[in-house]
Write a protein that holds these residues in place. Structure first.
Motif, PDB file in Angstrom:
ATOM      1  N   LYS A   5     -47.372 -45.796 -70.224  1.00 21.46           N
ATOM      2  CA  LYS A   5     -46.927 -44.455 -70.582  1.00 21.46           C
ATOM      3  C   LYS A   5     -46.682 -43.588 -69.342  1.00 21.46           C
ATOM      4  O   LYS A   5     -45.713 -42.822 -69.301  1.00 21.46           O
ATOM      5  N   GLN A   6     -47.540 -43.716 -68.317  1.00 24.21           N
ATOM      6  CA  GLN A   6     -47.371 -42.898 -67.115  1.00 24.21           C
ATOM      7  C   GLN A   6     -45.998 -43.146 -66.486  1.00 24.21           C
ATOM      8  O   GLN A   6     -45.362 -42.225 -65.987  1.00 24.21           O
ATOM      9  N   ILE A   7     -45.557 -44.406 -66.513  1.00 22.34           N
ATOM     10  CA  ILE A   7     -44.251 -44.716 -65.916  1.00 22.34           C
ATOM     11  C   ILE A   7     -43.124 -44.166 -66.791  1.00 22.34           C
ATOM     12  O   ILE A   7     -42.187 -43.545 -66.294  1.00 22.34           O
ATOM     13  N   ASP A   9     -43.299 -41.638 -68.775  1.00 23.98           N
ATOM     14  CA  ASP A   9     -43.304 -40.177 -68.624  1.00 23.98           C
ATOM     15  C   ASP A   9     -42.509 -39.771 -67.387  1.00 23.98           C
ATOM     16  O   ASP A   9     -41.695 -38.844 -67.434  1.00 23.98           O
ATOM     17  N   LEU A  10     -42.771 -40.457 -66.285  1.00 24.32           N
ATOM     18  CA  LEU A  10     -42.078 -40.119 -65.035  1.00 24.32           C
ATOM     19  C   LEU A  10     -40.581 -40.380 -65.175  1.00 24.32           C
ATOM     20  O   LEU A  10     -39.751 -39.547 -64.777  1.00 24.32           O
TER      21      LEU A  10
END
Lengths: 207, 207
Positions: A5-7, A9-10
């Motif tokens: 998810k962090q990737i 999101d970015l």
């Protein structure tokens, strides 16, 4: 299976920037992952700082972290000359040419009735107030240079400003229209040619 | 006169990203200034989160926020098949094709002696250890697919891996080389044609 998810999101945040599609945003995100954490942190800090510390100069409406901005406060600039531009980006272009040493006035856009942008959305009235105030203070402005662009919306903004500025005791100038440097006549469009003819001037040096 | 330091800081940080020169970085910075502060904050948060929370999966070396990554932990994937790729980006390409359901092993680069990148800089020994461990645990790997790219460095990485994997009781495969779909013979380069000839196969279906 999706990536973490962090990737995503970015990638989603980056893909909102102009000129970046999902593919180039993914490429950027993977690049950032590969680089030292310091670089990402610096960019993150710069993003927050730019939004928290930068606002508009109350005089010229350019971006600044002081008020008035260092340019408006600079005693070395010609305070009797105001160059009216559409945007901070246009201001940067003129400023980095090094050809102009007066003050500026950023309109913050151009008239665009189709998109609902009227005179009240621009810093137009503020330009008139600024001229009037200088006049009242006995420091009249000598020249207002309307450095708007070549789009139809910019042209009608220029007409609007000309109309509003009619009664001010100040010289109003505009950028010349004509052939761009390096352009062959053969390739020039009709409107540019028309303006190059209208703006033509005496070619011989006066004796 | 330069623009405020906060803006130049942002421009400098953005200009470090691949594919962004000073001009496009300035354009992006001015865009960010125009947009709501929330967008810049989200991007800043995403940048920090990606560097703080994303690390490498200890098994496949892909980016993940868990360990092992959800893909390596997924019981529905074929655990007897390992696809070896150069980078997380290549993994994404294969994964998003939906054509492969086994596990992965990310090398983290290719051999490049000129840039000082040797086998010890890649997750190569780790691939051998992983195969050996699976063998020892009685869960042998059936196939290792070397899905490296078409660059000369990738080819020599493939040769190196083939050499190291020689003695393992496992099928080693590689991606086919040949004409890309849609390419006319007339435009194909000599090396691709050579590989398309080498990789040619029986065209008739077996009876």
């Amino acid at each position: 299976m999706r990536h973490p998810k962090q990737i995503s999101d970015l990638v989603n945040c980056l893909a909102k920037l102009p000129g970046l599609g999902p593919k180039s945003a993914t490429r950027l995100a993977l690049y950032i992952l590969k680089r030292p954490a310091d670089e990402a942190r610096s960019l993150a800090k710069a993003l927050v700082a730019v939004k928290e510390e930068i606002h508009f100069c109350s005089l010229c409406h350019d971006y600044t972290d002081q008020d008035p901005c260092p340019r408006c406060a600079d005693p070395k600039r010609d305070r009797a000359q105001i160059c009216v531009v559409e945007s901070p980006a246009d201001l940067m272009v003129i400023e980095s040419s090094g050809l102009y040493r007066g003050l500026y006035h950023v309109l913050g856009g151009v008239l665009n009735p189709l998109n609902g942008i009227g005179p009240e959305d621009l810093n137009a009235q503020d330009l008139l107030d600024r001229l009037q105030k200088a006049l009242d203070a006995g420091e009249p402005i000598r020249e207002v240079l309307l450095a708007t662009g070549g789009s139809p919306e910019a042209e009608s903004t220029l007409s609007y400003l000309l109309d509003r500025l009619r009664d001010f005791p100040v010289q109003i100038t505009r950028l010349a229209r004509g052939l761009p440097v390096g352009m062959d006549l053969e390739y020039v469009d009709g409107n540019t040619l028309k303006q190059a003819l209208e703006f033509r001037r005496e070619a011989r040096e006066p004796l």
